[in-house]
Design a protein around this motif. Structure first.
Motif, PDB file in Angstrom:
ATOM      1  N   TYR A  79       0.844  -1.179   0.000  1.00  0.00           N
ATOM      2  CA  TYR A  79       0.000   0.000   0.000  1.00  0.00           C
ATOM      3  C   TYR A  79       0.888   1.241   0.000  1.00  0.00           C
ATOM      4  N   GLN A 120       0.421   5.268   1.535  1.00  0.00           N
ATOM      5  CA  GLN A 120      -0.434   6.049   2.421  1.00  0.00           C
ATOM      6  C   GLN A 120      -0.072   7.513   2.285  1.00  0.00           C
ATOM      7  N   LEU A 143      -5.817  10.700   2.002  1.00  0.00           N
ATOM      8  CA  LEU A 143      -6.211   9.656   1.047  1.00  0.00           C
ATOM      9  C   LEU A 143      -6.245   8.273   1.680  1.00  0.00           C
ATOM     10  N   GLY A 144      -5.787   8.156   2.905  1.00  0.00           N
ATOM     11  CA  GLY A 144      -5.792   6.851   3.552  1.00  0.00           C
ATOM     12  C   GLY A 144      -4.823   5.894   2.892  1.00  0.00           C
ATOM     13  N   LEU A 145      -5.127   4.623   2.951  1.00  0.00           N
ATOM     14  CA  LEU A 145      -4.282   3.590   2.352  1.00  0.00           C
ATOM     15  C   LEU A 145      -4.856   3.177   1.001  1.00  0.00           C
ATOM     16  N   LEU A 164       3.523   0.899   2.869  1.00  0.00           N
ATOM     17  CA  LEU A 164       3.239  -0.109   3.888  1.00  0.00           C
ATOM     18  C   LEU A 164       3.063  -1.471   3.259  1.00  0.00           C
TER      19      LEU A 164
END
Lengths: 112, 117
Positions: free
Chosen positions: B35, B37, B41-43, B90
């Motif tokens: 991912y 981050q 926008l979050g993940l 991540l």
């Protein structure tokens, strides 16, 4: 593909119950919902997961109404250490494939 | 206790460089994920793999590739880094799940903060 929407931020006081709601209007039949907690400079950590109705574990409860278009993470009696970002995740399964849609996260701040 | 490790916590690269981000998990998990981050926008899922030598595109695969030669290791490759790839990356792993979705807890690494100059 389910789109998730969460509040950007919430404040609470120590000892209170906190409810964070995630909207996922176009969730499909086989999709399920997971919540993660993230502290600064760390990766997200699993809190709870559910498909429908109510799930409870030692740290939280997850409420999912019958239409499944939203879910609510409930944290009982929060403490200062619960200050973190909370993410809702909808997972859509199709055989071995999957689609993961994280919400943009809710910053929970617990005040003394 | 599941452990997911990432090769670097912080990385600074120049535009056009080839960048390798390595992820290793020690729980014999079938599934591994990358991912990125970004604030607000979050993940967002870049790629995932459900078996050795298998890969599936996520939501934002453009500009990235992956490699999974061994079960425990999943690499993210930026063939030619660009400034818009500056982000927190991540890695996560999880065990195989049934169609019923009984369990799919993802275990995340600490993240690699990549800066492309």
């Amino acid at each position: 593909l389910a789109k998730t929407t969460q509040p950007i931020s919430m404040d609470s006081y120590e000892g209170q119950e906190v409810n964070i709601t995630c909207s996922h209007n176009n969730i499909a039949t086989n999709d399920y919902i997971t919540w993660y907690q993230q502290f600064p400079s760390q990766g997200p950590r699993f809190i709870i997961q559910g498909y429908k109705t109510k799930v409870t574990n030692e740290v939280a409860s997850l409420f999912i109404p019958a239409d499944r278009k939203s879910s609510t993470l409930s944290l009982p009696r929060v403490s200062l250490s619960d200050t973190a970002v909370y993410y809702c995740l909808v997972v859509a399964l199709s055989g071995s494939a999957r689609q993961l849609t994280f919400g943009s996260g809710t910053q929970l701040t617990v005040l003394p | 206790d599941v452990k997911v490790t990432q090769s670097s916590r912080y990385l600074v690269k120049r535009t056009g460089e080839k960048v390798f981000l390595e992820c290793v998990q020690d729980m014999d998990h079938e599934n591994m994920f990358w991912y990125r981050q970004d604030p607000g926008l979050g993940l967002r899922l870049i790629y995932f793999s459900y078996d050795v030598k298998m890969k599936e595109k996520g939501d934002i695969p453009e500009g990235y590739s992956v490699s999974r030669e061994k079960k425990e290791r999943f690499s993210l490759i930026l063939e030619s880094a660009s400034t818009n790839q500056t982000s927190m990356y991540l890695c996560a792993s999880s065990s195989f799940i049934s169609i019923a979705g009984d369990t799919d807890t993802q275990y995340f690494g600490p993240g690699t903060r990549l800066t492309v100059l």
